[in-house]
Design an enzyme around this catalytic site. Structure first.
Site, mmCIF file in Angstrom:
data_model
loop_
_atom_site.group_PDB
_atom_site.id
_atom_site.type_symbol
_atom_site.label_atom_id
_atom_site.label_comp_id
_atom_site.label_asym_id
_atom_site.label_seq_id
_atom_site.Cartn_x
_atom_site.Cartn_y
_atom_site.Cartn_z
ATOM 1 N N LYS A 272 0.852 -1.191 0.000
ATOM 2 C CA LYS A 272 0.000 0.000 0.000
ATOM 3 C C LYS A 272 0.886 1.237 0.000
ATOM 4 O O LYS A 272 1.455 1.601 1.029
ATOM 5 C CB LYS A 272 -0.911 -0.016 1.241
ATOM 6 C CG LYS A 272 -2.250 0.695 1.053
ATOM 7 C CD LYS A 272 -2.144 2.188 0.953
ATOM 8 C CE LYS A 272 -2.048 2.847 2.314
ATOM 9 N NZ LYS A 272 -1.974 4.313 2.194
ATOM 10 N N GLU B 182 8.611 0.592 11.543
ATOM 11 C CA GLU B 182 9.702 1.575 11.425
ATOM 12 C C GLU B 182 9.033 2.929 11.533
ATOM 13 O O GLU B 182 8.350 3.366 10.618
ATOM 14 C CB GLU B 182 10.417 1.369 10.087
ATOM 15 C CG GLU B 182 11.845 1.880 10.092
ATOM 16 C CD GLU B 182 11.932 3.326 9.684
ATOM 17 O OE1 GLU B 182 11.746 4.187 10.584
ATOM 18 O OE2 GLU B 182 12.162 3.602 8.512
ATOM 19 N N CYS C 278 12.744 10.083 8.699
ATOM 20 C CA CYS C 278 12.464 9.638 10.064
ATOM 21 C C CYS C 278 13.738 9.628 10.916
ATOM 22 O O CYS C 278 13.668 9.780 12.124
ATOM 23 C CB CYS C 278 11.807 8.264 10.050
ATOM 24 S SG CYS C 278 12.609 7.095 8.955
ATOM 25 N N GLU D 165 8.540 15.055 16.690
ATOM 26 C CA GLU D 165 9.084 14.949 15.338
ATOM 27 C C GLU D 165 8.406 15.974 14.448
ATOM 28 O O GLU D 165 7.183 15.967 14.294
ATOM 29 C CB GLU D 165 8.843 13.532 14.797
ATOM 30 C CG GLU D 165 9.467 13.314 13.436
ATOM 31 C CD GLU D 165 9.320 11.884 12.951
ATOM 32 O OE1 GLU D 165 8.242 11.298 13.148
ATOM 33 O OE2 GLU D 165 10.291 11.349 12.389
#
Lengths: 488, 282
Positions: free
Chosen positions: A194, A268, A302, A399
């Site tokens: 996806k 992750e 990330c 973040e």
């Protein structure tokens, strides 16, 4: 002739002529169906959703939104392919399919780079030199494992898991697809992939490549859509394994959803990487490393080095050089080969960055942003550095996933380690020092899955990548990357 | 309709990326499995051996300093070249080994797959044979496999292509340069594969293929002071004698052994282990 000035250059008033890559290399269809059982479905059979170029806000193509019934069909195709074809295909033959895919990616590299840059907004220099070559390398590396699994350290005859559902983010669309598909296929699984809602196009080109490689139908299925499509995949009882790359928030929800089921899971997730600079670090390389650590891919990384921890004795010098370097970054047309920082991937992500930057100012940090001119259309954010940041500020804890660096200082190695570890995340850190023994001392104490010494944001298919703590679990790359797709 | 007369090829040596005849000017007759004449093949001399070893020595550092990914792609390219000329290879394997066309084609297929298998090892051998060592003390300690250097391969006598690929690709993929002596009686598949290496981006000198007399050349290779490894696969009858010659310069020797071709025996044969100690502390 239009040309963009290079501000504040010591060489005086310099201008760069545009050096654009041709967008016509992309050869996109106006609309795309889903890739299920080796063929594209009729685009007209699905709700069509536009995918836009974030640098212009122009629609590039429309793609299908896969409903739960479509996901079900894709999972069943993957199951059928697993039972009838892929699980009885020898490792040597699986290897040869993967080598074909690697070669086809190399052959269509320039086209893929343009598609990636158009759909994602990242500079063509990065899609051309990083994303696409690494994607090919990843298939090449794992191709070589397919016929050597007995040597990988998991026993004499490690078995695959079955059908893998794989959900990938928008920051490195094709590369993340390669990270997911290559080890899964090498280990003998079939896949339902996806892609991210805002960056589906390179995965659809990859589907064409899978057809050119004559990969048996159903071994890889690609379903485009949004979070609802991903949720349908996660909740499907026919999926043996979920591999997710994305935010910690969504990862948490996925882990809760599969809890109690036999589904294997690797995550992750996000990060708040510390880039630790000691006073003996080579200053020019280190400044470039800080820049690369946070502004690479607009900070949509990330493992970005989004917290700079600089030793007090060199903080002033480092900040002075950093500001000068930030001012020289060329922000603009992602297709221009001279561009350093491209467009923010989506309106929603831009809003998230703006919110956190406003919080940083409100909480008392000092903001410096590049004086670069930003294009009129599209989603843009000027490279930004915050000083006077405390550990409790939101910009030091959350973040941001954008071109925003938060600078903190430290005095001793113990303090650097304590501050670096003062986060719920644990994906990556950088250490800059000429003293190898101290770098290793620090590395042993950092709670992070990847530690770069005197470099940052390096990736290689042979090198395991992944996080600890709330940055997720499981590794991609290297020998540990196989474990994510083997029943071991 | 009259049949077209074929153009025949002169089979030569491969030394340093070039295709010389033997400097000695000598040739010998190669016959097919039924005893019919196939070709006059170059009969390499002691001087050709020395030239090949010198070329291998010079080429090895560059081959080893290329990234493992790059070496893997080059070996894979060699397999692509072999696959695209599979018909030609199969014809020579059929003639040399007395196989029918189907079996010869299958043998070529296995040889190409074997080459692909080794191509995949270039960037994995470090991870399988190397590792970190948890020494007691404030040190970071790790061991890495590194190539022995120049490896002389006496290729199998019978398996003209599959055996040649196995013996040559293994030392190559871990970073060695190779001087191979093809099967004396069945050299042509090896010569062809050598030609294909020249279009696979293998740097000149990394693979050198000699043809000639085993009895004459094997002792020269075994006793050569600049040869680091010796594969005796093709000389089972003289293995002890040749190994004794190799002992003079502590050359690593791989003795012939049947079976176990999927093992890592050949990969391990010509690698050394380098261990690094690094201090850890503030």
């Amino acid at each position: 002739m239009s040309s963009r000035p290079l501000a504040n250059s010591e060489l005086g008033w310099l201008a760069y002529d545009p050096a654009p890559e041709s967008s016509s290399l992309a050869r996109l269809a106006p609309s795309y169906g889903l890739f299920i059982d080796g063929a594209f479905t009729d685009p007209g059979a699905h709700q069509q959703v536009p995918t836009v170029n974030p640098a212009t806000e122009a629609t590039l193509a429309t793609v299908a939104h896969a409903a739960a019934a479509d996901v079900d069909r894709a999972v069943r195709a993957a199951r059928h392919a697993y039972d009838t074809v892929w699980s009885v295909t020898s490792g040597a033959e699986r290897a040869k399919y993967l080598y074909r895919i690697a070669r086809l990616i190399q052959e269509r590299a320039r086209e893929l780079a343009v598609v990636e840059t158009l759909d994602n907004g990242k500079p063509i220099r990065e899609s051309r030199d990083v994303d696409i070559p690494l994607a090919a390398a990843h298939f090449f590396y794992y191709a070589g494992w397919a016929d050597k699994l007995e040597h990988a350290g998991f026993g004499a005859d490690p078995r695959p898991l079955g059908v893998a559902g794989q959900i990938i983010p928008w920051n490195f669309p094709l590369l993340m697809a390669a990270w997911k598909l290559a080890p899964a296929l090498a280990a003998g699984n079939t896949c339902v992939l996806k892609p991210a809602e805002t960056t589906p196009l390179s995965a659809l080109i990859l589907a064409e490549i899978l057809q050119q490689a004559e990969l048996p139908p159903g071994v890889v299925n690609i379903v485009t859509g949004d979070g609802a499509t991903g949720a349908a995949l996660v909740e499907h009882p026919g999926v043996d394994k979920i591999a997710f790359t994305g935010s910690t928030e969504v990862g948490r929800a996925i882990q809760a959803r599969v809890a109690g089921r036999a589904t294997h899971l690797t995550l992750e997730l996000g990060g708040k990487g510390a880039n630790i600079v000691f006073d003996d670090a080579p200053i020019d390389e280190m400044v470039e490393g800080i820049i690369d650590g946070i502004f690479f891919n607009q900070g949509h990384v990330c493992c970005a080095g989004s917290r700079l921890l600089v030793q007090e004795t060199v903080a002033d010098e480092v900040l002075r050089r950093l500001q000068r370097r930030v001012e020289q970054l060329r922000v603009g047309d992602p297709l221009d080969k001279n561009t350093d920082v491209g467009a923010i991937n989506s309106r929603a992500q831009l809003a998230r960055i703006e919110e956190l930057v406003a919080a940083g100012e409100r909480e008392g940090a000092t903001r410096y942003s590049s004086s670069c001119a930003l294009p009129e259309h599209g989603y843009w954010f000027a490279p930004t550095v915050f000083t006077d940041v405390s550990q409790s500020h939101r910009i030091a804890r959350e973040e941001i996933f954008g071109p925003v660096l938060s600078v903190l200082t430290f005095r001793t190695p113990e303090e650097a380690v304590a501050k670096a570890n003062n986060t719920t995340y644990g994906l990556a850190c950088g250490v800059w020092s000429e003293k190898g023994s101290r770098t290793l001392w620090v590395a042993q104490r950092l709670r992070a899955g990847v530690i770069w010494a005197n470099t940052y944001n390096r990736f290689d298919p042979t090198s395991p990548f992944g996080g600890v703590r709330e940055s997720g679990f499981g590794r991609e790359g290297g020998r540990p990357g196989l474990a994510a797709y083997l029943d071991v | 309709m009259s049949e077209r007369l074929d153009v025949r090829k002169t089979y030569k040596l491969l030394i340093d990326g070039a295709f010389p005849r033997s400097e000695s000017g000598r040739t010998y007759e190669v016959l097919d499995a039924r005893g019919a004449f196939v070709a006059n093949v170059a009969r390499a001399s002691r001087k050709d051996v020395r030239d090949a070893v010198r070329a291998a020595r010079a080429a090895q550092p560059r081959w080893w300093s290329a990234s493992a990914y790059n070496r893997g792609q080059v070996l894979y390219r060699w397999a692509e070249m072999a696959e695209s000329r599979a018909g030609e290879l199969a014809a020579q394997v059929a003639a040399a080994e007395g196989l029918d066309a189907t079996d010869a084609r299958a043998s070529v297929g296995r040889a190409v797959d074997r080459l692909v298998w080794y191509a995949g090892w270039t960037d994995k051998v470090t991870q399988v044979l190397g590792g970190a060592n948890p020494v007691a003390g404030p040190f970071f300690n790790f061991s890495l496999p590194v190539p022995s250097g120049v490896v002389a391969v006496l290729a199998p006598r019978d398996s003209s292509l599959e055996g040649f690929v196995d013996a040559v690709a293994a030392p190559l993929c871990v970073g060695n340069a190779v001087v191979a002596l093809a099967s004396e009686t069945r050299p042509l598949p090896a010569v062809l594969l050598g030609e294909m290496s020249a279009t696979a981006d293998l740097p000149g000198g990394v693979v050198n293929v000699l043809t000639g007399s085993l009895d004459e050349l094997a002792p020269v290779l075994a006793s050569h002071e600049d040869v680091d490894g010796l594969d005796l696969e093709g000389a089972p009858d003289a293995a002890g004698e040749l190994a004794a010659l190799a002992a003079a310069t502590i050359t690593r020797v791989l003795f012939p052994r049947t079976g176990g071709d999927a093992s890592l025996r050949r990969l391990r044969a010509f690698v050394e282990t380098t261990t690094v100690w690094h201090t850890v502390g503030q």
